[in-house]
Design a protein around this motif. Structure first.
Motif, mmCIF file in Angstrom:
data_model
loop_
_atom_site.group_PDB
_atom_site.id
_atom_site.type_symbol
_atom_site.label_atom_id
_atom_site.label_comp_id
_atom_site.label_asym_id
_atom_site.label_seq_id
_atom_site.Cartn_x
_atom_site.Cartn_y
_atom_site.Cartn_z
ATOM 1 N N TYR A 81 2.274 4.604 13.333
ATOM 2 C CA TYR A 81 1.791 4.843 14.691
ATOM 3 C C TYR A 81 0.318 4.472 14.848
ATOM 4 O O TYR A 81 -0.140 4.192 15.960
ATOM 5 C CB TYR A 81 1.961 6.318 15.057
ATOM 6 N N ARG A 82 -0.440 4.490 13.754
ATOM 7 C CA ARG A 82 -1.865 4.177 13.842
ATOM 8 C C ARG A 82 -2.138 2.681 13.684
ATOM 9 O O ARG A 82 -3.285 2.256 13.726
ATOM 10 C CB ARG A 82 -2.637 4.973 12.791
ATOM 11 N N GLY A 83 -1.115 1.912 13.466
ATOM 12 C CA GLY A 83 -1.303 0.464 13.356
ATOM 13 C C GLY A 83 -1.982 0.033 12.078
ATOM 14 O O GLY A 83 -2.581 -1.043 12.032
ATOM 15 N N ASP A 84 -1.882 0.832 11.012
ATOM 16 C CA ASP A 84 -2.570 0.545 9.757
ATOM 17 C C ASP A 84 -1.840 -0.563 8.988
ATOM 18 O O ASP A 84 -0.708 -0.378 8.537
ATOM 19 C CB ASP A 84 -2.611 1.828 8.912
ATOM 20 N N ARG A 85 -2.515 -1.705 8.840
ATOM 21 C CA ARG A 85 -1.981 -2.787 8.013
ATOM 22 C C ARG A 85 -2.900 -3.037 6.813
ATOM 23 O O ARG A 85 -2.878 -4.117 6.223
ATOM 24 C CB ARG A 85 -1.856 -4.077 8.839
ATOM 25 N N VAL A 86 -3.663 -2.028 6.463
ATOM 26 C CA VAL A 86 -4.594 -2.147 5.333
ATOM 27 C C VAL A 86 -4.024 -1.481 4.085
ATOM 28 O O VAL A 86 -4.051 -2.049 2.989
ATOM 29 C CB VAL A 86 -5.963 -1.515 5.681
ATOM 30 N N HIS A 87 -3.503 -0.272 4.248
ATOM 31 C CA HIS A 87 -3.020 0.492 3.107
ATOM 32 C C HIS A 87 -1.580 0.116 2.781
ATOM 33 O O HIS A 87 -0.681 0.310 3.596
ATOM 34 C CB HIS A 87 -3.133 1.986 3.379
ATOM 35 N N CYS A 129 1.105 9.737 9.370
ATOM 36 C CA CYS A 129 1.642 9.930 10.716
ATOM 37 C C CYS A 129 3.140 10.191 10.597
ATOM 38 O O CYS A 129 3.743 9.938 9.544
ATOM 39 C CB CYS A 129 1.366 8.704 11.595
ATOM 40 N N PRO A 130 3.789 10.738 11.638
ATOM 41 C CA PRO A 130 5.218 11.060 11.536
ATOM 42 C C PRO A 130 6.085 9.875 11.126
ATOM 43 O O PRO A 130 7.030 10.027 10.342
ATOM 44 C CB PRO A 130 5.565 11.556 12.940
ATOM 45 N N ALA A 131 5.774 8.683 11.637
ATOM 46 C CA ALA A 131 6.591 7.514 11.313
ATOM 47 C C ALA A 131 6.459 7.148 9.834
ATOM 48 O O ALA A 131 7.455 6.826 9.172
ATOM 49 C CB ALA A 131 6.183 6.333 12.189
ATOM 50 N N CYS A 132 5.242 7.179 9.318
ATOM 51 C CA CYS A 132 5.030 6.870 7.900
ATOM 52 C C CYS A 132 5.704 7.904 7.006
ATOM 53 O O CYS A 132 6.310 7.559 5.982
ATOM 54 C CB CYS A 132 3.541 6.818 7.582
ATOM 55 N N GLU A 133 5.605 9.168 7.372
ATOM 56 C CA GLU A 133 6.198 10.222 6.554
ATOM 57 C C GLU A 133 7.712 10.069 6.474
ATOM 58 O O GLU A 133 8.311 10.217 5.395
ATOM 59 C CB GLU A 133 5.820 11.593 7.115
#
Length: 239
Positions: free
Chosen positions: A205-211, A222-226
């Motif tokens: 949800y945070r748009g993280d394409r780094v980690h 975030c809920p989607a990652c979890e």
């Protein structure tokens, strides 16, 4: 899991965000339908990187599933930025992700899937595509009410009445856990499809394409990652 209704149609329009679920649904549809098109929605989401991920996943899908490459038709994008601004949720504004007073995470965009399905049905009608395919799920999900099959059934009926023709909505992930979704993808395309989903699909949800994690890119909390990470771990443990 629903089955493709061959007596109704041989073509489909996949609601395609570029995430794990919609990528799996695209592979599922390509395996079952002779003609498959995709549609994405730009509703001003914070994780706008998914709009780029969509194209990478589509391109990769034709390579990892070459036996179905000729079935993959055009992609469409519908501008719904005006709609996205209505809810002022954590999906469209820069605010902390938290659970609201209704017990739903504030990433819930009220009516999003209802609008998506209506727009997709209108596009499918124009394109001559008889079946909609969506990645909605009520098993491992964030509690969004418009992801439940009861909601989808109501929309299916409304579209049938409004368009005066059958308007089936297939939801192959509806009763699957995230682990089973990983397993479904592997069953269709093996390690190559799983690797594509890990590397190119976007869920965070945070748009993280780094980690980079073993299950793909994202913030991790975030809920989607979890949900994605838990499903990945459960699937690995079951293999």
């Amino acid at each position: 899991m629903t089955e493709a209704r061959d007596d109704i149609a041989h073509d489909a329009l996949v609601l395609f965000s570029g995430g794990q679920d919609s990528a799996t649904c695209l592979a599922w549809a390509l395996e079952r339908y002779a003609r498959v098109e995709t549609v994405g929605f730009d509703y001003g989401q914070r994780h706008a990187v998914e709009m780029a991920a969509r194209l990478r996943v589509r391109d990769g899908m034709a390579k990892v599933l070459p036996q179905f490459a000729d079935r993959l038709g055009p992609d469409h994008v519908i501008d719904l930025t005006g709609f996205g601004a209505i809810g002022e949720t954590a999906m469209t504004t820069d605010r902390a992700i938290e659970v609201g007073v209704r017990g739903l995470p504030n990433t819930f965009v009220p009516g999003r899937n209802l609008v998506f399905l209506t727009c997709a049905a209108a596009l499918a009608d124009r394109r001559g595509l008889a079946v909609l395919v969506g990645g909605m799920c009520e098993t491992d999900f964030s509690g969004y009410p418009d992801c439940r099959r009861d909601t989808i059934n109501a929309m299916e009926r409304a579209l049938q009445l409004g368009l005066d023709k059958p308007s089936p909505i297939e939801t192959p992930l509806m009763y699957l856990t995230k682990a089973q979704t990983w397993d479904l993808a592997h069953g269709i395309g093996g390690d190559a499809l799983v690797d594509l989903i890990i590397e190119e699909s976007h869920t965070c949800y945070r748009g993280d394409r780094v980690h980079r994690h073993d299950w793909g890119y994202g913030c991790g909390d975030c809920p989607a990652c979890e949900l994605r990470a838990a499903g990945w771990r459960e699937w690995l443990a079951s293999r």
